[in-house]
Design a protein around this motif. Sequence first.
Motif, PDB file in Angstrom:
ATOM      1  N   VAL A   6     -12.026  31.905 -29.486  1.00 23.79           N
ATOM      2  CA  VAL A   6     -11.165  30.938 -29.478  1.00 23.79           C
ATOM      3  C   VAL A   6     -12.327  30.772 -31.224  1.00 23.79           C
ATOM      4  O   VAL A   6     -12.997  29.741 -31.083  1.00 23.79           O
ATOM      5  CB  VAL A   6     -10.786  29.804 -29.114  1.00 23.79           C
ATOM      6  N   GLU A   7     -11.400  31.184 -32.262  1.00 26.06           N
ATOM      7  CA  GLU A   7     -12.877  30.651 -33.867  1.00 26.06           C
ATOM      8  C   GLU A   7     -11.967  30.986 -34.933  1.00 26.06           C
ATOM      9  O   GLU A   7     -11.667  31.568 -34.935  1.00 26.06           O
ATOM     10  CB  GLU A   7     -13.502  31.728 -33.326  1.00 26.06           C
ATOM     11  N   ASP A   8     -11.869  29.804 -35.486  1.00 23.05           N
ATOM     12  CA  ASP A   8     -10.738  29.696 -36.673  1.00 23.05           C
ATOM     13  C   ASP A   8     -11.480  29.933 -38.098  1.00 23.05           C
ATOM     14  O   ASP A   8     -10.695  30.322 -38.782  1.00 23.05           O
ATOM     15  CB  ASP A   8     -10.563  28.247 -36.775  1.00 23.05           C
ATOM     16  N   ASP A   9     -12.866  30.502 -37.843  1.00 23.21           N
ATOM     17  CA  ASP A   9     -13.413  31.287 -38.542  1.00 23.21           C
ATOM     18  C   ASP A   9     -13.190  32.762 -38.960  1.00 23.21           C
ATOM     19  O   ASP A   9     -14.043  33.635 -38.162  1.00 23.21           O
ATOM     20  CB  ASP A   9     -14.958  31.761 -38.901  1.00 23.21           C
ATOM     21  N   GLU A  10     -12.272  32.989 -40.301  1.00 22.52           N
ATOM     22  CA  GLU A  10     -11.878  34.414 -39.522  1.00 22.52           C
ATOM     23  C   GLU A  10     -12.896  35.755 -39.409  1.00 22.52           C
ATOM     24  O   GLU A  10     -13.132  36.617 -38.281  1.00 22.52           O
ATOM     25  CB  GLU A  10     -10.380  35.086 -40.552  1.00 22.52           C
ATOM     26  N   ASP A  11     -13.831  35.545 -40.157  1.00 19.50           N
ATOM     27  CA  ASP A  11     -15.191  36.345 -40.541  1.00 19.50           C
ATOM     28  C   ASP A  11     -15.619  36.482 -39.185  1.00 19.50           C
ATOM     29  O   ASP A  11     -16.046  37.125 -38.444  1.00 19.50           O
ATOM     30  CB  ASP A  11     -15.981  36.534 -41.692  1.00 19.50           C
ATOM     31  N   LEU A  12     -16.327  35.358 -38.466  1.00 20.13           N
ATOM     32  CA  LEU A  12     -16.769  34.502 -37.705  1.00 20.13           C
ATOM     33  C   LEU A  12     -16.189  34.977 -36.094  1.00 20.13           C
ATOM     34  O   LEU A  12     -16.444  36.683 -35.775  1.00 20.13           O
ATOM     35  CB  LEU A  12     -17.428  33.640 -37.399  1.00 20.13           C
ATOM     36  N   ALA A  13     -14.677  34.904 -36.185  1.00 20.05           N
ATOM     37  CA  ALA A  13     -13.929  35.445 -35.306  1.00 20.05           C
ATOM     38  C   ALA A  13     -13.879  37.360 -34.848  1.00 20.05           C
ATOM     39  O   ALA A  13     -14.343  38.010 -33.336  1.00 20.05           O
ATOM     40  CB  ALA A  13     -12.751  35.283 -35.294  1.00 20.05           C
ATOM     41  N   ASP A  28      -9.341  39.105 -26.906  1.00 18.37           N
ATOM     42  CA  ASP A  28      -7.871  38.564 -27.807  1.00 18.37           C
ATOM     43  C   ASP A  28      -8.548  37.398 -28.595  1.00 18.37           C
ATOM     44  O   ASP A  28      -9.874  36.945 -28.594  1.00 18.37           O
ATOM     45  CB  ASP A  28      -7.593  37.764 -26.726  1.00 18.37           C
ATOM     46  N   VAL A  29      -7.825  36.945 -29.618  1.00 18.88           N
ATOM     47  CA  VAL A  29      -8.758  36.206 -30.498  1.00 18.88           C
ATOM     48  C   VAL A  29      -7.258  35.006 -30.991  1.00 18.88           C
ATOM     49  O   VAL A  29      -6.655  35.312 -31.321  1.00 18.88           O
ATOM     50  CB  VAL A  29      -9.557  37.056 -31.789  1.00 18.88           C
ATOM     51  N   ALA A  30      -8.092  34.257 -30.751  1.00 17.68           N
ATOM     52  CA  ALA A  30      -7.161  33.076 -31.104  1.00 17.68           C
ATOM     53  C   ALA A  30      -7.610  32.080 -32.827  1.00 17.68           C
ATOM     54  O   ALA A  30      -8.405  31.759 -32.243  1.00 17.68           O
ATOM     55  CB  ALA A  30      -6.488  32.421 -30.140  1.00 17.68           C
ATOM     56  N   ARG A  31      -6.518  32.233 -33.507  1.00 16.15           N
ATOM     57  CA  ARG A  31      -7.903  30.930 -34.471  1.00 16.15           C
ATOM     58  C   ARG A  31      -7.566  29.449 -34.729  1.00 16.15           C
ATOM     59  O   ARG A  31      -7.627  29.202 -35.266  1.00 16.15           O
ATOM     60  CB  ARG A  31      -6.885  32.106 -35.576  1.00 16.15           C
ATOM     61  N   ASP A  32      -6.897  29.363 -33.529  1.00 14.79           N
ATOM     62  CA  ASP A  32      -6.578  28.260 -32.989  1.00 14.79           C
ATOM     63  C   ASP A  32      -6.229  26.993 -31.945  1.00 14.79           C
ATOM     64  O   ASP A  32      -6.149  27.947 -31.677  1.00 14.79           O
ATOM     65  CB  ASP A  32      -5.229  26.437 -34.452  1.00 14.79           C
ATOM     66  N   LEU A  50     -14.468  28.940 -26.723  1.00 21.54           N
ATOM     67  CA  LEU A  50     -14.065  27.578 -27.912  1.00 21.54           C
ATOM     68  C   LEU A  50     -14.445  27.680 -28.355  1.00 21.54           C
ATOM     69  O   LEU A  50     -15.690  26.386 -27.859  1.00 21.54           O
ATOM     70  CB  LEU A  50     -13.413  26.946 -26.235  1.00 21.54           C
ATOM     71  N   ASP A  51     -14.501  27.521 -29.982  1.00 22.15           N
ATOM     72  CA  ASP A  51     -15.015  26.945 -30.682  1.00 22.15           C
ATOM     73  C   ASP A  51     -14.391  25.415 -30.836  1.00 22.15           C
ATOM     74  O   ASP A  51     -13.714  24.862 -30.032  1.00 22.15           O
ATOM     75  CB  ASP A  51     -14.705  27.318 -32.095  1.00 22.15           C
ATOM     76  N   ARG A  52     -15.517  24.559 -30.668  1.00 23.45           N
ATOM     77  CA  ARG A  52     -15.152  22.351 -31.108  1.00 23.45           C
ATOM     78  C   ARG A  52     -13.849  22.451 -31.616  1.00 23.45           C
ATOM     79  O   ARG A  52     -13.311  22.120 -31.595  1.00 23.45           O
ATOM     80  CB  ARG A  52     -16.253  21.603 -30.182  1.00 23.45           C
ATOM     81  N   ASP A  53     -14.561  22.996 -32.839  1.00 22.02           N
ATOM     82  CA  ASP A  53     -13.693  22.477 -34.835  1.00 22.02           C
ATOM     83  C   ASP A  53     -12.732  23.231 -34.558  1.00 22.02           C
ATOM     84  O   ASP A  53     -13.004  24.516 -35.530  1.00 22.02           O
ATOM     85  CB  ASP A  53     -14.717  21.873 -35.267  1.00 22.02           C
ATOM     86  N   LEU A  54     -11.533  24.140 -34.018  1.00 17.16           N
ATOM     87  CA  LEU A  54     -10.244  23.833 -34.596  1.00 17.16           C
ATOM     88  C   LEU A  54      -9.282  23.291 -34.816  1.00 17.16           C
ATOM     89  O   LEU A  54      -8.827  21.879 -35.210  1.00 17.16           O
ATOM     90  CB  LEU A  54      -9.678  24.407 -32.896  1.00 17.16           C
ATOM     91  N   ARG A  74     -13.883  30.785 -17.131  1.00 18.71           N
ATOM     92  CA  ARG A  74     -14.795  29.727 -17.873  1.00 18.71           C
ATOM     93  C   ARG A  74     -15.279  29.368 -19.281  1.00 18.71           C
ATOM     94  O   ARG A  74     -14.707  30.640 -19.088  1.00 18.71           O
ATOM     95  CB  ARG A  74     -16.180  30.608 -17.178  1.00 18.71           C
ATOM     96  N   ILE A  75     -14.977  28.499 -19.395  1.00 16.66           N
ATOM     97  CA  ILE A  75     -15.256  27.941 -20.738  1.00 16.66           C
ATOM     98  C   ILE A  75     -16.796  28.022 -21.233  1.00 16.66           C
ATOM     99  O   ILE A  75     -17.875  26.837 -20.826  1.00 16.66           O
ATOM    100  CB  ILE A  75     -14.618  26.659 -20.676  1.00 16.66           C
ATOM    101  N   LEU A  76     -17.199  28.321 -21.982  1.00 18.50           N
ATOM    102  CA  LEU A  76     -18.256  28.560 -23.082  1.00 18.50           C
ATOM    103  C   LEU A  76     -17.739  27.889 -24.574  1.00 18.50           C
ATOM    104  O   LEU A  76     -17.361  28.638 -25.350  1.00 18.50           O
ATOM    105  CB  LEU A  76     -18.626  29.691 -23.284  1.00 18.50           C
ATOM    106  N   MET A  77     -18.520  26.907 -24.271  1.00 11.77           N
ATOM    107  CA  MET A  77     -17.773  25.724 -25.906  1.00 11.77           C
ATOM    108  C   MET A  77     -19.088  26.143 -27.108  1.00 11.77           C
ATOM    109  O   MET A  77     -20.135  25.912 -27.207  1.00 11.77           O
ATOM    110  CB  MET A  77     -17.694  24.475 -25.428  1.00 11.77           C
ATOM    111  N   LEU A  78     -18.815  26.694 -27.814  1.00 14.28           N
ATOM    112  CA  LEU A  78     -19.125  26.373 -29.786  1.00 14.28           C
ATOM    113  C   LEU A  78     -19.302  26.182 -30.536  1.00 14.28           C
ATOM    114  O   LEU A  78     -18.240  25.444 -30.695  1.00 14.28           O
ATOM    115  CB  LEU A  78     -19.175  28.050 -29.738  1.00 14.28           C
ATOM    116  N   THR A  79     -20.234  25.840 -31.375  1.00 14.78           N
ATOM    117  CA  THR A  79     -20.056  24.219 -31.907  1.00 14.78           C
ATOM    118  C   THR A  79     -21.455  23.981 -32.880  1.00 14.78           C
ATOM    119  O   THR A  79     -22.312  24.597 -32.556  1.00 14.78           O
ATOM    120  CB  THR A  79     -20.438  22.997 -31.282  1.00 14.78           C
ATOM    121  N   ALA A  80     -21.083  23.331 -34.073  1.00 12.39           N
ATOM    122  CA  ALA A  80     -21.947  23.818 -34.959  1.00 12.39           C
ATOM    123  C   ALA A  80     -23.311  22.413 -34.623  1.00 12.39           C
ATOM    124  O   ALA A  80     -24.930  22.608 -35.124  1.00 12.39           O
ATOM    125  CB  ALA A  80     -21.490  24.000 -36.567  1.00 12.39           C
TER     126      ALA A  80
END
Length: 218
Positions: A6-13, A28-32, A50-54, A74-80
């Motif tokens: 789950v990542e809104d940055d298309e390139d990184l996703a 699978d990929v979700a953008r929001d 799971l990206d935090r800033d979505l 299981r949830i692995l939260m990703l954040t800046a």
Amino acid sequence: MKLLVVEDDEDLAELLAEGLRGQGFGVDVARDGARALERAAASAYDVILLDRDLPVLHGDAVCRTLVATRNPARILMLTASGALADRVDGLNLGADDYLAKPFAYTELVARIHALARRGGGSTSGGVLERLGVVLDPQRRLAERDGRLLRLSPKEMVILELLLTADGGVVTHGELLDEAWEDAVDPRTGVVKVAMHGLRRKLGDPPLIEAVPGIGYRL
């Protein structure tokens, strides 16, 4: 193993998805956030990155919803942000692990494997039960005498270890290795603090016995 990125940055996703597929994962990929919940409800995932800033729905709300609906992934939260307060906030929301950007790809893969082992790692292969305590590791549900226990992810892991031991002693070292991913100084007392919280939630009569100098058992 099936993952949801789950990542809104298309390139990184796409970069993450391509690399993880190369490791043999189904991805699978979700953008929001809203799309993430739709996918999580429709498919069974082992780990959700799971990206935090979505957009649409914030990652915090996604995490809370996944936990509230007892999604077994299981949830692995990703954040800046790698600040301690942000890591604590993420874990308190119910995330199983937290990784700050930028991160090493090898560390990400290692954490995914560790979470997946924890998610399906019950040696009984299913529901655990002892002394009126019932734990379903896959669904992350715990009860005592029919009363729902609201446990943190670490308390879930500790309880699973104690139940799996079937009355045997679980050592301090085993608890640190399984419930804490990062190196922890055993002198900090984190095991004692977590055990106190678990005992309080289990209620009376007490079930967990301390074995001085060794560990704990039910």
